[in-house]
Design a protein around this motif. Sequence first.
Motif, PDB file in Angstrom:
ATOM      1  N   ASN A 121     -21.120  -7.492   2.260  1.00 16.96           N
ATOM      2  CA  ASN A 121     -19.821  -6.965   1.820  1.00 16.96           C
ATOM      3  C   ASN A 121     -19.974  -5.821   0.827  1.00 16.96           C
ATOM      4  O   ASN A 121     -19.320  -4.782   0.943  1.00 16.96           O
ATOM      5  CB  ASN A 121     -18.988  -8.087   1.183  1.00 16.96           C
ATOM      6  CG  ASN A 121     -18.594  -9.169   2.160  1.00 16.96           C
ATOM      7  OD1 ASN A 121     -18.564  -8.926   3.371  1.00 16.96           O
ATOM      8  ND2 ASN A 121     -18.299 -10.349   1.659  1.00 16.96           N
ATOM      9  N   LEU A 122     -20.822  -6.010  -0.161  1.00 17.27           N
ATOM     10  CA  LEU A 122     -20.972  -5.006  -1.206  1.00 17.27           C
ATOM     11  C   LEU A 122     -21.557  -3.705  -0.675  1.00 17.27           C
ATOM     12  O   LEU A 122     -21.275  -2.623  -1.202  1.00 17.27           O
ATOM     13  CB  LEU A 122     -21.859  -5.550  -2.330  1.00 17.27           C
ATOM     14  CG  LEU A 122     -21.272  -6.692  -3.163  1.00 17.27           C
ATOM     15  CD1 LEU A 122     -22.331  -7.288  -4.078  1.00 17.27           C
ATOM     16  CD2 LEU A 122     -20.077  -6.214  -3.974  1.00 17.27           C
ATOM     17  N   SER A 123     -22.360  -3.790   0.369  1.00 19.82           N
ATOM     18  CA  SER A 123     -23.001  -2.587   0.907  1.00 19.82           C
ATOM     19  C   SER A 123     -22.007  -1.656   1.591  1.00 19.82           C
ATOM     20  O   SER A 123     -22.351  -0.500   1.883  1.00 19.82           O
ATOM     21  CB  SER A 123     -24.100  -2.973   1.899  1.00 19.82           C
ATOM     22  OG  SER A 123     -23.540  -3.517   3.095  1.00 19.82           O
ATOM     23  N   ARG A 124     -20.789  -2.109   1.817  1.00 14.73           N
ATOM     24  CA  ARG A 124     -19.777  -1.280   2.488  1.00 14.73           C
ATOM     25  C   ARG A 124     -18.974  -0.436   1.503  1.00 14.73           C
ATOM     26  O   ARG A 124     -18.164   0.389   1.914  1.00 14.73           O
ATOM     27  CB  ARG A 124     -18.820  -2.165   3.290  1.00 14.73           C
ATOM     28  CG  ARG A 124     -19.515  -3.016   4.359  1.00 14.73           C
ATOM     29  CD  ARG A 124     -18.521  -3.747   5.237  1.00 14.73           C
ATOM     30  NE  ARG A 124     -19.185  -4.653   6.159  1.00 14.73           N
ATOM     31  CZ  ARG A 124     -19.193  -5.978   6.026  1.00 14.73           C
ATOM     32  NH1 ARG A 124     -18.549  -6.544   5.016  1.00 14.73           N
ATOM     33  NH2 ARG A 124     -19.822  -6.735   6.904  1.00 14.73           N
ATOM     34  N   ALA A 125     -19.192  -0.623   0.200  1.00 17.98           N
ATOM     35  CA  ALA A 125     -18.426   0.118  -0.801  1.00 17.98           C
ATOM     36  C   ALA A 125     -18.733   1.615  -0.713  1.00 17.98           C
ATOM     37  O   ALA A 125     -19.826   2.023  -0.318  1.00 17.98           O
ATOM     38  CB  ALA A 125     -18.742  -0.403  -2.199  1.00 17.98           C
ATOM     39  N   ALA A 126     -17.738   2.411  -1.092  1.00 21.12           N
ATOM     40  CA  ALA A 126     -17.890   3.858  -1.024  1.00 21.12           C
ATOM     41  C   ALA A 126     -18.724   4.379  -2.189  1.00 21.12           C
ATOM     42  O   ALA A 126     -18.790   3.772  -3.259  1.00 21.12           O
ATOM     43  CB  ALA A 126     -16.514   4.523  -1.028  1.00 21.12           C
ATOM     44  N   PHE A 127     -19.350   5.521  -1.987  1.00 24.04           N
ATOM     45  CA  PHE A 127     -20.079   6.212  -3.037  1.00 24.04           C
ATOM     46  C   PHE A 127     -19.098   7.067  -3.833  1.00 24.04           C
ATOM     47  O   PHE A 127     -18.108   7.552  -3.308  1.00 24.04           O
ATOM     48  CB  PHE A 127     -21.169   7.101  -2.448  1.00 24.04           C
ATOM     49  CG  PHE A 127     -22.396   6.366  -1.991  1.00 24.04           C
ATOM     50  CD1 PHE A 127     -23.646   6.724  -2.475  1.00 24.04           C
ATOM     51  CD2 PHE A 127     -22.321   5.324  -1.074  1.00 24.04           C
ATOM     52  CE1 PHE A 127     -24.794   6.060  -2.054  1.00 24.04           C
ATOM     53  CE2 PHE A 127     -23.449   4.658  -0.650  1.00 24.04           C
ATOM     54  CZ  PHE A 127     -24.694   5.019  -1.148  1.00 24.04           C
ATOM     55  N   TYR A 128     -19.403   7.275  -5.116  1.00 20.43           N
ATOM     56  CA  TYR A 128     -18.547   8.119  -5.935  1.00 20.43           C
ATOM     57  C   TYR A 128     -18.653   9.587  -5.545  1.00 20.43           C
ATOM     58  O   TYR A 128     -17.662  10.295  -5.423  1.00 20.43           O
ATOM     59  CB  TYR A 128     -18.882   7.951  -7.427  1.00 20.43           C
ATOM     60  CG  TYR A 128     -18.083   6.868  -8.091  1.00 20.43           C
ATOM     61  CD1 TYR A 128     -16.738   7.036  -8.339  1.00 20.43           C
ATOM     62  CD2 TYR A 128     -18.671   5.671  -8.460  1.00 20.43           C
ATOM     63  CE1 TYR A 128     -15.991   6.035  -8.942  1.00 20.43           C
ATOM     64  CE2 TYR A 128     -17.945   4.671  -9.059  1.00 20.43           C
ATOM     65  CZ  TYR A 128     -16.597   4.853  -9.307  1.00 20.43           C
ATOM     66  OH  TYR A 128     -15.866   3.866  -9.896  1.00 20.43           O
ATOM     67  N   ASP A 129     -19.867  10.071  -5.419  1.00 23.93           N
ATOM     68  CA  ASP A 129     -20.048  11.483  -5.090  1.00 23.93           C
ATOM     69  C   ASP A 129     -19.573  11.768  -3.672  1.00 23.93           C
ATOM     70  O   ASP A 129     -19.708  10.937  -2.762  1.00 23.93           O
ATOM     71  CB  ASP A 129     -21.519  11.875  -5.221  1.00 23.93           C
ATOM     72  CG  ASP A 129     -21.990  11.875  -6.663  1.00 23.93           C
ATOM     73  OD1 ASP A 129     -21.134  11.943  -7.562  1.00 23.93           O
ATOM     74  OD2 ASP A 129     -23.210  11.793  -6.887  1.00 23.93           O
ATOM     75  N   GLU A 130     -19.030  12.957  -3.494  1.00 22.29           N
ATOM     76  CA  GLU A 130     -18.614  13.355  -2.159  1.00 22.29           C
ATOM     77  C   GLU A 130     -19.839  13.647  -1.300  1.00 22.29           C
ATOM     78  O   GLU A 130     -20.919  13.914  -1.791  1.00 22.29           O
ATOM     79  CB  GLU A 130     -17.720  14.599  -2.248  1.00 22.29           C
ATOM     80  CG  GLU A 130     -16.412  14.360  -2.991  1.00 22.29           C
ATOM     81  CD  GLU A 130     -15.553  15.600  -3.026  1.00 22.29           C
ATOM     82  OE1 GLU A 130     -15.984  16.635  -2.477  1.00 22.29           O
ATOM     83  OE2 GLU A 130     -14.458  15.527  -3.609  1.00 22.29           O
ATOM     84  N   GLY A 131     -19.630  13.598  -0.028  1.00 23.10           N
ATOM     85  CA  GLY A 131     -20.736  13.849   0.888  1.00 23.10           C
ATOM     86  C   GLY A 131     -20.923  12.677   1.832  1.00 23.10           C
ATOM     87  O   GLY A 131     -20.654  11.526   1.474  1.00 23.10           O
ATOM     88  N   PRO A 132     -21.374  12.935   3.027  1.00 20.80           N
ATOM     89  CA  PRO A 132     -21.561  11.870   4.011  1.00 20.80           C
ATOM     90  C   PRO A 132     -22.621  10.863   3.596  1.00 20.80           C
ATOM     91  O   PRO A 132     -23.587  11.207   2.917  1.00 20.80           O
ATOM     92  CB  PRO A 132     -21.982  12.635   5.270  1.00 20.80           C
ATOM     93  CG  PRO A 132     -22.560  13.920   4.763  1.00 20.80           C
ATOM     94  CD  PRO A 132     -21.783  14.257   3.535  1.00 20.80           C
ATOM     95  N   VAL A 133     -22.421   9.626   4.016  1.00 17.87           N
ATOM     96  CA  VAL A 133     -23.358   8.534   3.747  1.00 17.87           C
ATOM     97  C   VAL A 133     -23.856   7.997   5.081  1.00 17.87           C
ATOM     98  O   VAL A 133     -23.045   7.702   5.981  1.00 17.87           O
ATOM     99  CB  VAL A 133     -22.696   7.419   2.925  1.00 17.87           C
ATOM    100  CG1 VAL A 133     -23.679   6.275   2.690  1.00 17.87           C
ATOM    101  CG2 VAL A 133     -22.175   7.965   1.597  1.00 17.87           C
ATOM    102  N   GLU A 134     -25.148   7.864   5.195  1.00 20.45           N
ATOM    103  CA  GLU A 134     -25.753   7.457   6.456  1.00 20.45           C
ATOM    104  C   GLU A 134     -26.418   6.086   6.318  1.00 20.45           C
ATOM    105  O   GLU A 134     -26.903   5.737   5.244  1.00 20.45           O
ATOM    106  CB  GLU A 134     -26.824   8.485   6.873  1.00 20.45           C
ATOM    107  CG  GLU A 134     -26.352   9.921   6.893  1.00 20.45           C
ATOM    108  CD  GLU A 134     -27.513  10.898   7.015  1.00 20.45           C
ATOM    109  OE1 GLU A 134     -28.688  10.422   7.028  1.00 20.45           O
ATOM    110  OE2 GLU A 134     -27.261  12.118   7.083  1.00 20.45           O
ATOM    111  N   PRO A 135     -26.468   5.319   7.407  1.00 21.25           N
ATOM    112  CA  PRO A 135     -27.266   4.085   7.371  1.00 21.25           C
ATOM    113  C   PRO A 135     -28.744   4.438   7.297  1.00 21.25           C
ATOM    114  O   PRO A 135     -29.188   5.468   7.803  1.00 21.25           O
ATOM    115  CB  PRO A 135     -26.912   3.402   8.689  1.00 21.25           C
ATOM    116  CG  PRO A 135     -26.470   4.519   9.585  1.00 21.25           C
ATOM    117  CD  PRO A 135     -25.797   5.526   8.690  1.00 21.25           C
ATOM    118  N   ALA A 136     -29.501   3.590   6.653  1.00 22.35           N
ATOM    119  CA  ALA A 136     -30.941   3.801   6.528  1.00 22.35           C
ATOM    120  C   ALA A 136     -31.626   2.440   6.589  1.00 22.35           C
ATOM    121  O   ALA A 136     -30.973   1.407   6.784  1.00 22.35           O
ATOM    122  CB  ALA A 136     -31.275   4.536   5.228  1.00 22.35           C
TER     123      ALA A 136
END
Length: 404
Positions: A163-178
């Motif tokens: 659940n926690l891993s789905r939270a958004a990042f503060y900085d703008e920019g795309p987020v990718e799975p790794a």
Amino acid sequence: MQLTARSHRFRAGVALLFACALAATSCGSDTEAAAPAVDLTQLDVGGYATLPRELNEPKNDWVPRFVEAQRLGNIMPLPVEIDPKLVYQPPGTVRPFLLPDESHPSPIHRWIKEDNFADDAKGFVSGFSATGQSNKVNSIAYTLSNSVLIFPDKKSATDAAANLSRAAFYDEGPVEPAKLEKYPDAHVRWQPSGQVLASWLAQDQFVIVTITNNYENVILKESDKPGLTALAEKAIAATTSALEKFEPTPPDQLMDTSVDPDGMRSISLRRPEGDSFLNVPGTYDMHGSLHFPTDPVKRKEALTEAGVDRVAYDAGELYRTADAESAQEFKDKMSELDRYFRGSASPKGLPQATCMEYKGPAKGAIRFYCHVAYDRYYAFVGAEQLLDAQQRISAQYAILANSK
């Protein structure tokens, strides 16, 4: 207690300046004059208490949960133990935490929006974070923020990690799975624009949250995903090994645990309203206390030399050393003056206390500091007014004397 970001920065100066003091070299003479007798009735303690406290059973569950987080801090690896280049620990960073939100954020909150933490982490008991940087200047540093969250059972931890891993990042920019090759069960996300790699891994009833970041690469417009991945894997390996030494308290027994297991809190000066509660009062062993100074390497040298085994953080800092001689030597070293610290008057009736005024460039630094040793204890306090610092150290001295 609601705190503003400004008060967080303001009170963080204590940790920063005390770390500066720890870098000093003792200049005490080989033979010290006998300390004059102190008449406790003549001390100016203002409105501060002078008797040891009786810390009874906890009245709510957040107190023992914080004690649990502090226990966790005692076994958490220091960032510099994971990577020897992570020699700087940012001041004003939360270590033990309960609910990461705007009033009491965790270091995770620096990168990740934990807006739904209560729902995403059901059953969460408490957590502890360790944060280190390769340089105190963010623009030329890489950072490791390593946290452990405690849950009642393995299922709660597993659900929370997802659940926690789905939270958004503060900085703008795309987020990718790794992914982490060594930890295929970890939930990993990568933000190239911010050079941030975040992972959530459930291990038994714990969730290890590891965030690595290289801001220098953002400025240089370079990328080092492999390097940040390797650092995350090293942090998880060290944390997993450390957790083998930690036995969580069953949640239904938390209210039965002592809030002052080693008696240090009872003889420390109580933190008054108005002081920062960014990191709540508590006690740690020597290793646990090393999470707080900006320079843990130099602090470890000083604490080891003094034989420190317990440290209490409350209105000030109280250190239990090997013996009275060690306490006095520790106090002399910590209170040595330099180009940024100028001598101030000792408190009324307590000439063995040393006070000083900070004249350096650190923004938001507390202005006055006082130090004293009593028996095997060394105490350190800071305040905005000299009289307040003098009263605090006098009251702390009286508490120690009255505890005999």
